[in-house]
Write a protein that holds these residues in place. Structure first.
Motif, mmCIF file in Angstrom:
data_model
loop_
_atom_site.group_PDB
_atom_site.id
_atom_site.type_symbol
_atom_site.label_atom_id
_atom_site.label_comp_id
_atom_site.label_asym_id
_atom_site.label_seq_id
_atom_site.Cartn_x
_atom_site.Cartn_y
_atom_site.Cartn_z
ATOM 1 N N THR A 37 -0.921 -4.042 -4.751
ATOM 2 C CA THR A 37 0.397 -4.662 -4.688
ATOM 3 C C THR A 37 0.370 -6.101 -5.181
ATOM 4 O O THR A 37 -0.679 -6.756 -5.146
ATOM 5 C CB THR A 37 0.919 -4.656 -3.237
ATOM 6 O OG1 THR A 37 0.038 -5.453 -2.445
ATOM 7 C CG2 THR A 37 0.980 -3.241 -2.681
ATOM 8 N N THR A 55 2.813 8.487 0.067
ATOM 9 C CA THR A 55 2.172 8.886 -1.185
ATOM 10 C C THR A 55 0.847 8.189 -1.438
ATOM 11 O O THR A 55 -0.091 8.786 -1.976
ATOM 12 C CB THR A 55 3.118 8.593 -2.373
ATOM 13 O OG1 THR A 55 4.384 9.199 -2.117
ATOM 14 C CG2 THR A 55 2.536 9.142 -3.670
ATOM 15 N N MET A 90 -2.813 0.985 -1.631
ATOM 16 C CA MET A 90 -1.772 0.387 -2.460
ATOM 17 C C MET A 90 -2.273 -0.905 -3.089
ATOM 18 O O MET A 90 -2.753 -1.798 -2.390
ATOM 19 C CB MET A 90 -0.521 0.080 -1.625
ATOM 20 C CG MET A 90 0.118 1.265 -0.974
ATOM 21 S SD MET A 90 1.641 0.790 -0.115
ATOM 22 C CE MET A 90 1.752 2.152 1.056
ATOM 23 N N ILE A 122 7.110 2.255 -9.621
ATOM 24 C CA ILE A 122 7.634 2.910 -8.421
ATOM 25 C C ILE A 122 8.098 4.335 -8.715
ATOM 26 O O ILE A 122 7.872 5.261 -7.931
ATOM 27 C CB ILE A 122 8.790 2.086 -7.821
ATOM 28 C CG1 ILE A 122 8.259 0.771 -7.251
ATOM 29 C CG2 ILE A 122 9.537 2.865 -6.752
ATOM 30 C CD1 ILE A 122 7.296 0.937 -6.110
ATOM 31 N N LEU A 138 6.407 5.273 -0.337
ATOM 32 C CA LEU A 138 5.168 4.615 -0.738
ATOM 33 C C LEU A 138 4.066 4.884 0.280
ATOM 34 O O LEU A 138 2.925 5.191 -0.075
ATOM 35 C CB LEU A 138 5.396 3.106 -0.867
ATOM 36 C CG LEU A 138 6.115 2.618 -2.122
ATOM 37 C CD1 LEU A 138 6.428 1.128 -1.997
ATOM 38 C CD2 LEU A 138 5.285 2.884 -3.375
ATOM 39 N N THR A 139 4.413 4.782 1.544
ATOM 40 C CA THR A 139 3.430 5.004 2.602
ATOM 41 C C THR A 139 2.951 6.451 2.616
ATOM 42 O O THR A 139 1.760 6.719 2.836
ATOM 43 C CB THR A 139 4.039 4.653 3.965
ATOM 44 O OG1 THR A 139 4.537 3.303 3.925
ATOM 45 C CG2 THR A 139 3.008 4.752 5.070
ATOM 46 N N THR A 144 7.395 7.699 -6.252
ATOM 47 C CA THR A 144 8.457 7.953 -5.278
ATOM 48 C C THR A 144 9.624 8.662 -5.964
ATOM 49 O O THR A 144 9.703 8.710 -7.186
ATOM 50 C CB THR A 144 8.996 6.654 -4.630
ATOM 51 O OG1 THR A 144 9.869 5.985 -5.554
ATOM 52 C CG2 THR A 144 7.866 5.731 -4.223
ATOM 53 N N SER A 177 5.350 -4.043 -10.909
ATOM 54 C CA SER A 177 5.296 -3.138 -9.763
ATOM 55 C C SER A 177 6.511 -2.224 -9.737
ATOM 56 O O SER A 177 6.396 -1.020 -9.459
ATOM 57 C CB SER A 177 5.218 -3.944 -8.473
ATOM 58 O OG SER A 177 5.181 -3.103 -7.350
#
Length: 319
Positions: free
Chosen positions: A167, A161, A165, A244, A158-159, A248, A240
């Motif tokens: 969230t 890409t 964010m 994902i 996640l970080t 990812t 969420s």
């Protein structure tokens, strides 16, 4: 001591087996597919599947202590039932063989606050194992920071890409991440301390962080820049989790239960274990940097192996 490790091919088991050997123990690894496992020198490998009781009964012969590190979440939506059966089969075989001690690595979270199926399953396995005749030692942990950790992989990708964010509120939930090296030190250490038998310990790193802080600090280590976290109250963990898979490479059957569990605070509320197994805890940023270095080393090794195979084919040697 003669020790059996189940889940030896997994993330934690892969680190624990060589550490037990280094501590002087005779180690036996129970694996489903021995052809896919490259054991450290001196490790005995036995074949068996905990869902098939007839396949592994002999694995406990002569064993003093056993580690239970099995988790079926990658197997699909029925993982809780599979984990329940596997734990019961393990317990019965350990009792029949007269195993003295079992060590289980479970999950943090107060019973009254656990909302997700994933975390409830970890606690249920603990309960199943606790019914055995052996002495059970339980370690409960939250996110384990290491290269092959599913939870940390989710955070890392996640970080990597998303510089921004959007969230749900779970980013404000408290978590107690811990480095894989520290987890292994605890797992090996409790075996040498008789007073840890029958005890349950909560383990965590030196800091309690929110998930937002974990994402930001991981970004600082990876990019020297924090990702921007934008909480959106109407974005649920369920919605969420569905997104994902778009950003990812974490399989959806793994990512979904992990995300759904993020509403539950997972914090070690006591440090009693430090009185019997003192560990110099690894700072979060150091643990992240080590995990990234290990990942790069693994990629370099894979690349070198691919180059070697390519040269072998070009030379006519790989047929």
């Amino acid at each position: 001591m003669h020790v059996l490790v189940t889940g030896a091919t997994g993330f934690v088991g892969g680190h624990l087996v060589p550490a037990l050997r280094a501590a002087g123990h005779d180690v036996r690894a129970l694996v489903r597919d021995p052809s896919a496992y490259d054991p450290p020198a001196g490790v005995e490998v036995v074949t068996g599947d905990l869902l098939d009781p007839d396949s592994f009964a002999d694995a406990f012969s002569g064993v003093d202590a056993a580690y239970y590190l099995v988790h079926s979440m990658r197997a699909g939506s029925d993982y809780a039932e599979r984990d329940r059966r596997a734990a019961a089969n393990f317990r019965e075989a350990a009792d029949a063989a007269g195993v003295d001690r079992v060590v289980y690595l479970g999950g943090l979270g107060d019973d009254g606050e656990i909302r997700s199926k994933h975390l409830r399953s970890r606690r249920e396995v603990e309960s199943v194992l606790d019914a055995g005749a052996y002495d059970l030692t339980v370690l409960r942990a939250a996110i384990i920071v290491g290269t092959d950790s599913a939870s940390f992989r989710l955070i890392r990708e996640l970080t990597a890409t998303l510089p921004v964010m959007f969230t749900p509120r779970w980013v404000r939930t408290d978590c107690h991440p811990i480095a894989i090296d520290d987890v292994i030190e605890y797992l090996v250490g409790v075996l040498a301390e008789p007073e840890t038998t029958g005890e349950t310990y909560e383990i965590g790193g030196p800091e309690v962080l929110t998930y937002a802080e974990i994402l930001r600090r991981t970004g600082e280590v990876m990019h020297d820049a924090e990702p921007r976290i934008v909480p959106i109250p109407i974005l649920s963990p369920r919605l969420s989790s569905l997104s994902i898979g778009l950003v990812t490479n974490v399989p959806s059957n793994v990512a979904r239960p992990l995300i759904l569990g993020l509403k539950t605070p997972v914090v070690a509320s006591d440090d009693r274990i430090q009185e019997v197994v003192p560990v110099s805890l690894t700072p979060f940023e150091t643990a992240v940097a080590r995990a990234l270095d290990d990942e790069n080393d693994a990629e370099d090794a894979d690349g070198a192996a691919d180059d070697q195979r390519t040269r072998a084919v070009a030379d006519g040697g790989d047929r």
